[in-house]
Design a protein around this motif. Structure first.
Motif, PDB file in Angstrom:
ATOM      1  N   GLN A 102      96.350  63.523  26.391  1.00 60.18           N
ATOM      2  CA  GLN A 102      96.566  62.439  27.334  1.00 60.18           C
ATOM      3  C   GLN A 102      97.193  62.901  28.639  1.00 60.18           C
ATOM      4  OE1 GLN A 102      98.957  60.224  24.540  1.00 60.18           O
ATOM      5  NE2 GLN A 102      97.307  58.744  24.171  1.00 60.18           N
ATOM      6  N   ARG A 108      88.825  61.494  14.517  1.00 63.51           N
ATOM      7  CA  ARG A 108      89.245  61.210  15.883  1.00 63.51           C
ATOM      8  C   ARG A 108      90.725  60.815  15.865  1.00 63.51           C
ATOM      9  NH1 ARG A 108      86.084  60.607  20.090  1.00 63.51           N
ATOM     10  NH2 ARG A 108      84.247  60.157  18.794  1.00 63.51           N
ATOM     11  N   ILE A 109      91.461  61.293  16.852  1.00 68.53           N
ATOM     12  CA  ILE A 109      92.869  60.923  16.965  1.00 68.53           C
ATOM     13  C   ILE A 109      92.950  59.533  17.595  1.00 68.53           C
ATOM     14  CG2 ILE A 109      95.075  61.476  18.045  1.00 68.53           C
ATOM     15  CD1 ILE A 109      94.257  64.421  17.984  1.00 68.53           C
ATOM     16  N   VAL A 110      93.594  58.640  16.876  1.00 67.94           N
ATOM     17  CA  VAL A 110      93.805  57.280  17.382  1.00 67.94           C
ATOM     18  C   VAL A 110      95.109  57.202  18.158  1.00 67.94           C
ATOM     19  CG1 VAL A 110      94.120  54.853  16.723  1.00 67.94           C
ATOM     20  CG2 VAL A 110      92.493  56.292  15.458  1.00 67.94           C
ATOM     21  N   HIS A 111      96.125  57.887  17.650  1.00 66.62           N
ATOM     22  CA  HIS A 111      97.433  57.825  18.308  1.00 66.62           C
ATOM     23  C   HIS A 111      98.231  59.077  17.956  1.00 66.62           C
ATOM     24  CE1 HIS A 111     101.047  56.133  20.057  1.00 66.62           C
ATOM     25  NE2 HIS A 111     101.711  56.380  18.930  1.00 66.62           N
ATOM     26  N   GLU A 120      97.863  59.636  13.945  1.00 69.52           N
ATOM     27  CA  GLU A 120      97.057  58.619  13.284  1.00 69.52           C
ATOM     28  C   GLU A 120      95.596  59.010  13.469  1.00 69.52           C
ATOM     29  OE1 GLU A 120      95.869  53.880  13.624  1.00 69.52           O
ATOM     30  OE2 GLU A 120      97.667  54.622  14.641  1.00 69.52           O
ATOM     31  N   TRP A 121      94.929  59.296  12.374  1.00 68.19           N
ATOM     32  CA  TRP A 121      93.543  59.781  12.416  1.00 68.19           C
ATOM     33  C   TRP A 121      92.571  58.669  12.031  1.00 68.19           C
ATOM     34  CZ3 TRP A 121      92.592  64.713  14.029  1.00 68.19           C
ATOM     35  CH2 TRP A 121      93.612  65.668  13.911  1.00 68.19           C
ATOM     36  N   GLU A 122      91.438  58.652  12.684  1.00 65.87           N
ATOM     37  CA  GLU A 122      90.278  57.918  12.196  1.00 65.87           C
ATOM     38  C   GLU A 122      89.369  58.945  11.528  1.00 65.87           C
ATOM     39  OE1 GLU A 122      86.393  55.319  13.732  1.00 65.87           O
ATOM     40  OE2 GLU A 122      87.757  56.250  15.188  1.00 65.87           O
ATOM     41  N   ASP A 137      90.466  64.807  21.660  1.00 62.20           N
ATOM     42  CA  ASP A 137      90.914  63.931  20.581  1.00 62.20           C
ATOM     43  C   ASP A 137      89.903  63.833  19.440  1.00 62.20           C
ATOM     44  OD1 ASP A 137      88.931  62.534  21.895  1.00 62.20           O
ATOM     45  OD2 ASP A 137      90.026  60.635  21.961  1.00 62.20           O
ATOM     46  N   TYR A 138      88.820  64.634  19.512  1.00 65.02           N
ATOM     47  CA  TYR A 138      87.722  64.520  18.548  1.00 65.02           C
ATOM     48  C   TYR A 138      87.523  65.860  17.861  1.00 65.02           C
ATOM     49  CZ  TYR A 138      82.874  63.807  16.896  1.00 65.02           C
ATOM     50  OH  TYR A 138      81.718  63.703  16.131  1.00 65.02           O
TER      51      TYR A 138
END
Length: 787
Positions: free
Chosen positions: A82, A60-63, A152-154, A121-122
């Motif tokens: 966004q 998931r994209i955090v930022h 920034e990835w989760e 974002d996923y």
């Protein structure tokens, strides 16, 4: 080819051998494809789009920080998840329809499985389009801009195996749709147990022999040489899309509905497509939308095109099949139970079509004589490349277990598998034994030398001391007949006749290399033979443009080859009636007293002086061309289907494990052969995909990192001409459907039987079963106990 086919009915043009109508254009490089058309010369100010692809199988994209990318010289527009125009897009999937019909958002086939967000974002597979898209002055600048985006990835846990995805505690990929990774029942595919006929338990209890077996069918990719490509251009509030989508009307509907534009504000143009092999059936692609939004933001035309690596975008769906079969000692099958677990990958799209819709259709078209049948299927999400549509969708996977069952049951009963198949299989509206199936199998057996070459498994003579040979076959119902295409709705075509006797044919269909445009021209010439019109007098409109107002007939299910010709037969009669009405006052008789033959209109039995030539008649008038446009629903008469089969002879080197296909016999009962040269080209060309699927093609993943390792045409091993055996195409006309021609498509299914035919031949050669394709040397050596 040992001998050309012999038509059941001699016709003027239908069924013959001749070059394609676009042969000169294509061989001289003049046929325009999307990538040729979309150029800076044609579209000044053209920009090039690229999209971020996830490097992780699940994340998931955090930022996102796009500032450095935006500052790069040559970058004109950026979009992120966004941005409001992206964020408000509805959840969707890439399979609103299988391209047979045109549908809206609310009527998409798999509306319960809207598991895609445009630039979301996923990410759910390594290659998923996520987060950001950029438009720049060149492809290189666009790629450089993406490298400057700070993400920034989760990174999330992933699962690559469908059986592992079913286990408690497995990562749940789309929890809003499938809380345990298994797609829930839906209105079209039905429940997991989607077919129950008779009493299966009683059928097995009554059997003298019961067998069980398993097969594994992997996920090859389509390998189309013409990557997805599109252009988006705005003129005020109107959007034009130029693309190599082969479903122009559906593309317009998709873009219109997702961007909330009136339909007349979207124009879609498609020309030639360089092969698609099922890729275009998942044609409701997110890239159409973000390319359009980039073009609007930039105020300039934008082109998006897949790279060769990007073309590994979706695949045939891999499936694990289990079969249980019961039969009497005389070979009569009393019960069948099929269970499949499909690895649908990261997005559902048309996965249920492959796992449920296609097998249910096969039960109707081939298993009707069997009294007790149960079919069940489970579609399982994993973090692999989406497994969806590919030529022979669902049928190829099913045939691999079906042909295994026939071969194994015949062996247990000490029967010839050809005899077993003829004894048990037929369609719902026919009789058993089926004449088409019998003719197909007997012809194939004769051509391959079945009775001379077949031996006990592993008992054949050695060649060069280490090589063993064997033969095998598999059979299947053909598809599609006209009644199976009712869902298309109205099929349209327009004929325009000019005073000099030439004709323009507007039968909207995007030519994908199959030769259906040639079928249409031959069908038009056949229908207008009373005018003396020949194929060279006909111009086919090769551009599909939604602004014409005519709906395109999409080249899926191999049905365009005859569907539009059936329409043209009706249109020709209407044109004939118009000509007779024009001639009646000139000749001083009623129109119903006149006939037309070889371009002359007259009264039967009267002298030639009491007649008029069609050209003469039209030149005397106002010189307005005569046009007829016909819309016709496909005939719904249930005629069943014809049958197809592949026979294979192989040689297996027991020292290296290498399998070489020596000969293939490909038999299709077509009802009516519309265009023999094109039909045989489909039979032969389809075997490249079939042999690759059986022996070499496989997407390989790193099990630790979850990323694919061979998204290229070097490590992903598509057969070359050096790998191809002798192929003998055989066309038959035994079965007959409805309409003027009563034809059935062949291109879709011509590869379906070949992987199982090869696998059965390998078993006949070495006496060891390999039911997990591709049949690699390592698997052969393992089956022989050599490793």
């Amino acid at each position: 080819m040992s001998a050309p086919y012999k038509p059941r009915v001699e016709r003027h043009f239908i069924g013959g051998y001749r070059p394609r109508i676009d042969a000169s254009e294509k061989t001289h490089g003049r046929a325009p494809y999307a990538d040729d058309i979309i150029s800076e010369r044609t579209y000044p100010g053209l920009l090039y789009a690229r999209v971020l692809r996830s490097p992780y199988p699940r994340a998931r994209i955090v930022h996102l920080d796009t500032r450095a990318a935006a500052r790069l010289p040559g970058v004109v527009a950026l979009l992120t998840y966004q941005d409001p125009e992206v964020a408000r897009l509805k959840p969707t999937n890439a399979g609103w329809t299988d391209a047979v019909d045109t549908v809206s958002y609310e009527k998409m086939m798999w509306r319960k499985f809207r598991d895609r967000r445009v630039l979301g974002d996923y990410a759910t597979w390594a290659g998923d389009e996520v987060g950001v898209a950029v438009a720049a002055e060149s492809e290189q600048i666009a790629e450089a801009a993406l490298r400057l985006v700070a993400v920034e990835w989760e990174v999330l846990p992933f699962v690559l195996d469908p059986l592992a995805a079913l286990q408690p505690g497995a990562p749940v990929i789309h929890p809003q749709i499938a809380e345990h990774n298994v797609l829930p029942p839906d209105p079209i595919g039905g429940p997991d147990v989607f077919l129950v006929k008779g009493d299966v338990a009683a059928g097995f209890a009554a059997a003298d022999v019961v067998l069980e077996m398993d097969t594994s069918h992997h996920n090859p990719t389509q390998g189309a040489l013409d990557p997805w490509c599109c252009l988006a251009q705005w003129q005020d509030d109107r959007l034009t899309i130029v693309s190599n989508s082969y479903a122009a009307d559906q593309t317009r509907m998709h873009v219109s509905q997702m961007l909330e534009l009136p339909i007349h504000k979207v124009r879609v143009i498609s020309k030639y497509v360089g092969g698609q092999f099922g890729r275009g059936d998942t044609g409701d692609q997110p890239f159409f939308l973000f390319t359009a939004l980039l073009a609007k933001r930039a105020g300039r035309p934008v082109k998006f095109k897949h790279t060769r690596r990007d073309s590994f975008h979706d695949t045939r769906q891999s499936a694990l099949y289990h079969c249980k079969v019961g039969a009497k000692a005389d070979g009569t099958i009393t019960a069948l139970h099929f269970k499949s677990i499909g690895d649908i990958g990261a997005h559902a799209d048309h996965s249920v079509f492959a796992l449920k819709f296609a097998p249910a259709e096969i039960a109707e078209a081939a298993l009707a004589p069997i009294p007790n049948i149960k079919m069940e299927s489970y579609a399982v999400y994993t973090d692999r490349i989406p497994g969806c549509m590919m030529r022979g969708v669902g049928n190829s996977q099913f045939n691999f277990i079906f042909g295994r069952m026939v071969d194994a049951l015949a062996e247990r009963l000490d029967m010839d598998p050809i005899t077993l198949a003829i004894k048990n299989f037929g369609h719902e509206w026919g009789s058993c034994p089926d004449k088409s199936l019998t003719a197909v199998l007997e012809t194939g057996a004769e051509r391959i030398g079945w009775r001379e070459k077949r031996h006990k498994p592993g008992a054949g003579p050695l060649v060069e001391g280490v090589k063993q040979r064997g033969v095998g076959f598999s059979c299947h119902p053909g598809w599609h007949a006209e009644w199976q295409e009712e869902r298309r709705g109205q099929v349209q075509a327009k004929i325009t006749l000019y005073p000099d006797g030439t004709v323009t044919l507007d039968a909207p269909t995007v030519e994908t290399g199959t030769g259906s445009n040639t079928c249409n021209v031959l069908g038009c010439a056949e229908a207008l033979s009373f005018l003396g019109v020949r194929p060279e007098h006909i111009t086919w409109v090769s551009t599909v443009d939604t602004d014409t107002g005519m709906r395109d007939c999409v080249q899926t299910d191999s049905a365009v080859a005859f569907l539009q010709s059936e329409v043209l037969a009706v249109a020709a009669q209407e044109l004939k009636a118009k000509l007779l009405a024009l001639a009646a006052p000139v000749l001083g008789v009623m129109a119903d007293q006149l006939t037309i033959n070889e371009g002359r209109i007259g009264v039967p039995g009267r002298t030639p002086e009491c007649s008029v030539g069609v050209k003469e008649l039209l030149w005397q008038g106002d010189l307005v061309p005569l046009s007829v446009m016909v819309s016709r629903q496909p005939a719904g008469q249930r005629t069943g289907v014809p049958y197809i089969a592949s026979f294979a002879e192989v040689e297996v080197d027991t020292s290296t494990g290498r399998t070489q296909v020596l000969k293939l016999i490909i038999i299709n009962d077509c009802g009516t052969v519309m265009y023999a040269s094109g039909a045989e080209a489909q039979q032969i060309g389809g075997q490249v995909m079939a042999i690759g699927e059986a022996l070499t093609e496989e997407i390989v993943y790193d099990p630790v990192r979850g990323v694919p390792l061979n998204f290229n045409f070097i490590d992903y091993k598509i057969p070359t001409i050096a790998d191809m055996p002798e192929i003998e195409p055989v066309l038959l006309e035994v079965w007959r459907g409805a309409g003027e021609y009563g034809a059935c498509g062949i291109g879709e299914g011509t590869l379906t039987c070949t992987p199982r035919a090869i696998a059965n031949a390998v078993y006949n050669a070495i006496g060891a079963r390999i039911d997990d394709i591709p049949i690699t040397p390592e698997k052969v050596l393992r089956a022989l106990g050599r490793i």
